[in-house]
Scaffold this active site. Structure first.
Site, PDB file in Angstrom:
ATOM      1  N   PRO A 101       0.786  -1.029   0.060  1.00 52.98           N
ATOM      2  CA  PRO A 101       0.053  -0.003  -0.184  1.00 52.98           C
ATOM      3  C   PRO A 101       1.038   1.214  -0.068  1.00 52.98           C
ATOM      4  O   PRO A 101       1.846   1.434   0.753  1.00 52.98           O
ATOM      5  CB  PRO A 101      -0.627  -0.300   1.513  1.00 52.98           C
ATOM      6  CG  PRO A 101      -0.761  -1.326   1.811  1.00 52.98           C
ATOM      7  CD  PRO A 101       0.551  -2.084   1.332  1.00 52.98           C
ATOM      8  N   GLU A 102       0.734   2.125  -1.057  1.00 54.61           N
ATOM      9  CA  GLU A 102       1.183   3.665  -0.999  1.00 54.61           C
ATOM     10  C   GLU A 102       0.076   4.549  -0.567  1.00 54.61           C
ATOM     11  O   GLU A 102      -1.130   4.059  -0.311  1.00 54.61           O
ATOM     12  CB  GLU A 102       1.982   3.854  -2.315  1.00 54.61           C
ATOM     13  CG  GLU A 102       3.010   2.831  -2.531  1.00 54.61           C
ATOM     14  CD  GLU A 102       4.396   3.759  -2.836  1.00 54.61           C
ATOM     15  OE1 GLU A 102       4.365   4.882  -2.560  1.00 54.61           O
ATOM     16  OE2 GLU A 102       5.015   2.945  -3.632  1.00 54.61           O
TER      17      GLU A 102
END
Length: 267
Positions: A2-3
DNA sequence: AGAATTACCTGAGCGC
DNA sequence: TGCGCTCAGGTAATTC
């Protein structure tokens, strides 16, 4: 992995699904992830209502009346809100049961995530206090980047990945933003001109907001938002060719992280 | 102060 | 089939 866009989409989804719901009980099955899971979590959360879900960088902030639940998804973590939960499986480290029978489940195979609890201003928590401006707010602009980079000889890619400089820019989007900005990732940060800083900021904002927009319409079964709806120009294409000039891309490592760029387009 | 390096963790992919 | 190796990477901590 996840960014920031994935964390923001998670925030929106959980805010929509959880705001106003009351916590019935908490089951923790791991003593620690990257950091210890607070032992008092069950005690402080039981009977509380989740008021809202916020975000700072890649940290999710759950307002739980008595304090704030702070969650970082690390590399492989994700949060699911399940209405008909199956028994917890491997790597399901935390279940937060709500009084409507649903459960907020934290799953993280590599245990790089973080769960913390804090009272008072969550932004004053040691994990959050030193984080730089949000990339999608006006506080992050070319003048700011130019100013903070003057004394920095470190590679510009590492500077923009430094959370103390700007929040939530990870390896994927650092690669993409610098490709769009036509700046070599290994350029010393202090060598960038004001105009180049303007460009870097502009394209960081562009890749992040594009990914959020595309992700918000890109869904798979059960309302799970898929990661990385964007097609990447350089990330993961180390052996390939530039989408712009068709020349060979170059792959190297900066700060131990995979770095891909086009030596012709990026100067 | 800033830069460089390491620890943390486990699944995937690969060569043999 | 399975063993051992490398890689993926965000962030805090540590060292220089």
């Amino acid at each position: 992995m996840p960014e920031l866009p994935e964390v923001e989409l998670t925030r929106r989804r959980l805010e929509r699904e959880l705001a106003g719901k009351e916590i019935e009980r908490v089951e923790s099955r791991a003593a620690k992830l990257r950091l210890p899971i607070p032992v008092e979590l069950a005690t402080v959360l039981t009977g509380r209502t989740i008021r809202s879900v916020g975000r700072r960088g890649k940290y999710l902030l759950f307002d739980c009346e008595a304090g704030w639940l702070v969650v970082h998804l690390g590399m492989t973590g994700f949060l699911r809100h399940l209405h008909d939960p199956s028994p917890p499986g491997k790597h399901d480290h935390l279940d937060i049961w709500l009084t409507d029978g649903s459960v907020l489940r934290f799953h993280d195979p590599r245990k790089f995530g973080t769960v913390a609890w804090t009272q008072g201003d969550p932004l004053a928590h040691p994990l959050l206090a030193g984080i730089g401006p949000e990339p999608l707010t006006p506080a992050f602009d070319g003048a700011y980047l130019f100013r903070v980079s003057r004394s920095r000889t470190v590679a510009v890619k590492l500077l923009i990945m430094n959370a103390a400089m700007v929040a939530g820019v990870g390896n994927i989007y650092a690669n993409e933003a610098l490709f769009r900005a036509a700046i070599r990732p290994d350029r010393p940060a202090c060598s960038l001109t004001q105009e180049e800083c303007d460009r870097v900021v502009h394209f960081i904002r562009e890749v992040l907001s594009e990914s959020i927009e595309q992700g918000s319409t890109y869904r798979v079964a059960e309302a799970t938002v898929a990661y990385h709806p964007l097609e990447f120009a350089v990330y993961g294409r180390g052996k390939g060719n530039c989408t712009r000039c068709n020349g060979p891309l170059e792959e190297t490592r900066l700060g131990g992280r995979s770095t891909v760029f086009c030596p012709r387009c990026q100067r």
